[in-house]
Design an enzyme around this catalytic site. Structure first.
Site, PDB file in Angstrom:
ATOM      1  N   HIS A  45       0.978  -1.179   0.004  1.00  0.00           N
ATOM      2  CA  HIS A  45       0.058   0.196  -0.004  1.00  0.00           C
ATOM      3  C   HIS A  45       0.769   1.208  -0.241  1.00  0.00           C
ATOM      4  CE1 HIS A  45       0.396   0.352   4.458  1.00  0.00           C
ATOM      5  NE2 HIS A  45       0.117   1.613   4.194  1.00  0.00           N
ATOM      6  N   ASP A  99      -0.439  -7.308   1.812  1.00  0.00           N
ATOM      7  CA  ASP A  99       0.069  -6.040   1.853  1.00  0.00           C
ATOM      8  C   ASP A  99       1.445  -6.247   1.951  1.00  0.00           C
ATOM      9  OD1 ASP A  99       0.303  -3.511   1.672  1.00  0.00           O
ATOM     10  OD2 ASP A  99      -0.358  -2.871   3.762  1.00  0.00           O
ATOM     11  N   GLY A 198       3.076   6.390   8.980  1.00  0.00           N
ATOM     12  CA  GLY A 198       4.434   6.899   8.716  1.00  0.00           C
ATOM     13  C   GLY A 198       5.270   5.447   9.032  1.00  0.00           C
ATOM     14  N   SER A 200       4.308   2.294   8.106  1.00  0.00           N
ATOM     15  CA  SER A 200       4.034   1.570   7.642  1.00  0.00           C
ATOM     16  C   SER A 200       5.023   0.956   6.426  1.00  0.00           C
ATOM     17  CB  SER A 200       2.915   1.827   6.104  1.00  0.00           C
ATOM     18  OG  SER A 200       1.674   2.288   6.932  1.00  0.00           O
TER      19      SER A 200
HETATM   20  C1  4AZ Z   1      -0.855   4.322   8.807  1.00  0.00           C
HETATM   21  O1  4AZ Z   1      -1.642   4.818   8.474  1.00  0.00           O
HETATM   22  C2  4AZ Z   1      -1.070   3.382   9.788  1.00  0.00           C
HETATM   23  N1  4AZ Z   1      -1.627   1.528  14.549  1.00  0.00           N
HETATM   24  C3  4AZ Z   1       0.127   2.540  10.400  1.00  0.00           C
HETATM   25  C4  4AZ Z   1      -0.172   1.525  11.504  1.00  0.00           C
HETATM   26  C5  4AZ Z   1      -1.215   1.783  12.090  1.00  0.00           C
HETATM   27  C6  4AZ Z   1      -2.043   2.672  11.906  1.00  0.00           C
HETATM   28  C7  4AZ Z   1      -2.149   3.484  10.767  1.00  0.00           C
HETATM   29  C8  4AZ Z   1      -1.230   0.883  13.523  1.00  0.00           C
HETATM   30  O2  4AZ Z   1       0.118   4.028   8.078  1.00  0.00           O
END
Ligand code: 4AZ
Length: 253
Positions: A45, A99, A198, A200
């Site tokens: 993603h 993902d 951030g 991710s």
């Molecule tokens: C994001 O938006 C995101 N709490 C990544 C991890 C989590 C929530 C949002 C987990 O990239």
């Protein structure tokens, strides 16, 4: 990372930072993990344009502690020569199933990442290797330190989390049917620590007999550090054969 502590890339030397170039300059996009000198594993993603992503707009840093500072002593900047997004990556149910993505990286001199005290590879768990519920793992990233902040952390941060059972995570008090067998959930028992926006693409690592394995890729969650809303991670062990197939590597463990 919410509720964690300042890290140092020497403590998590597989940590990678993916940037993408836009009209406004170079922007931090996602975390990643170095799994071999030439390959970084991250989240699908992170690439909203999918297979149409312009590779020349991407760059990957390894050995980086601060997102907005250059540290020539430690960091290495690499170009991206290939991007594999999982063929069954699917967000039609809003849950980022499959993902996972691979970036092939190349240094300016045509080589890959060079191992150093701040740059090392992480092991990939074997197919369906699973850990027991409650195992302590660590998430790292340059993402938000609180859900409500609009800015990312300047420095790499880390937090200890515990693995949750699939049954609990897919119960109706948690995420229900959003959780597939390609995901795992990790959280802190008092909901004080979590991955956040951030983080991710970055690593969730767990130590098994003195070796560090990449068990999860930061994928999603409802907010950050909310009660009964743990972080959801791509279950890397399900993709052992996919990673071997795409990279052509002989083994990963
Ligand atoms: C994001 O938006 C995101 N709490 C990544 C991890 C989590 C929530 C949002 C987990 O990239």
């Amino acid at each position: 990372v919410v509720g964690g502590a300042l890290s140092a890339v020497e403590r998590h030397p597989w940590m990678a930072a993916v940037f993408s170039r836009s009209a406004r300059g170079r922007a931090f996009t996602c975390g990643g993990s170095l799994i071999s000198p030439c390959w970084v594993l991250t989240a699908a993603h992170c690439f909203p344009d999918g297979t149409k992503t312009s590779l020349h707009k991407l760059s990957v840093f390894v050995g980086k502690n601060a997102i907005n500072e250059t540290d020539a002593q430690r960091e290495q900047e690499l170009r991206v020569s290939q991007l594999f997004i999982h063929e069954h990556f699917d967000n039609t149910d809003g849950n980022y199933n499959n993902d996972i993505a691979l970036l092939k990286i190349r240094s300016p001199d045509g080589r890959c990442a060079k191992e150093s005290s701040s740059v090392k590879m992480v092991c990939i768990p074997e197919v369906h290797q699973s850990l027991s519920v409650g195992t302590s793992c660590e998430v790292t990233g340059y993402g938000r330190e609180q859900e409500g902040l609009w800015y990312y952390s300047q420095y790499l941060r880390e937090a200890k989390l515990k693995l949750l059972s699939q049954d609990v995570c897919s119960s109706k008090e948690y995420y229900g049917s959003m959780i597939t067998d390609n995901m795992l959930c990790a959280g802190s028992p008092d909901w004080s620590a979590d991955a956040c926006k951030g983080d991710s693409g970055g690593p969730l690592v767990c130590r098994v007999r003195d070796r560090v394995f990449l068990f999860g890729v930061v994928s999603w969650g409802e907010g950050c550090s909310r009660q009964s809303r743990p972080g959801v991670y791509t279950k890397v062990s399900n993709y052992y054969n996919w990673i071997l197939e795409k990279t052509g590597l002989p083994s990963l463990s």
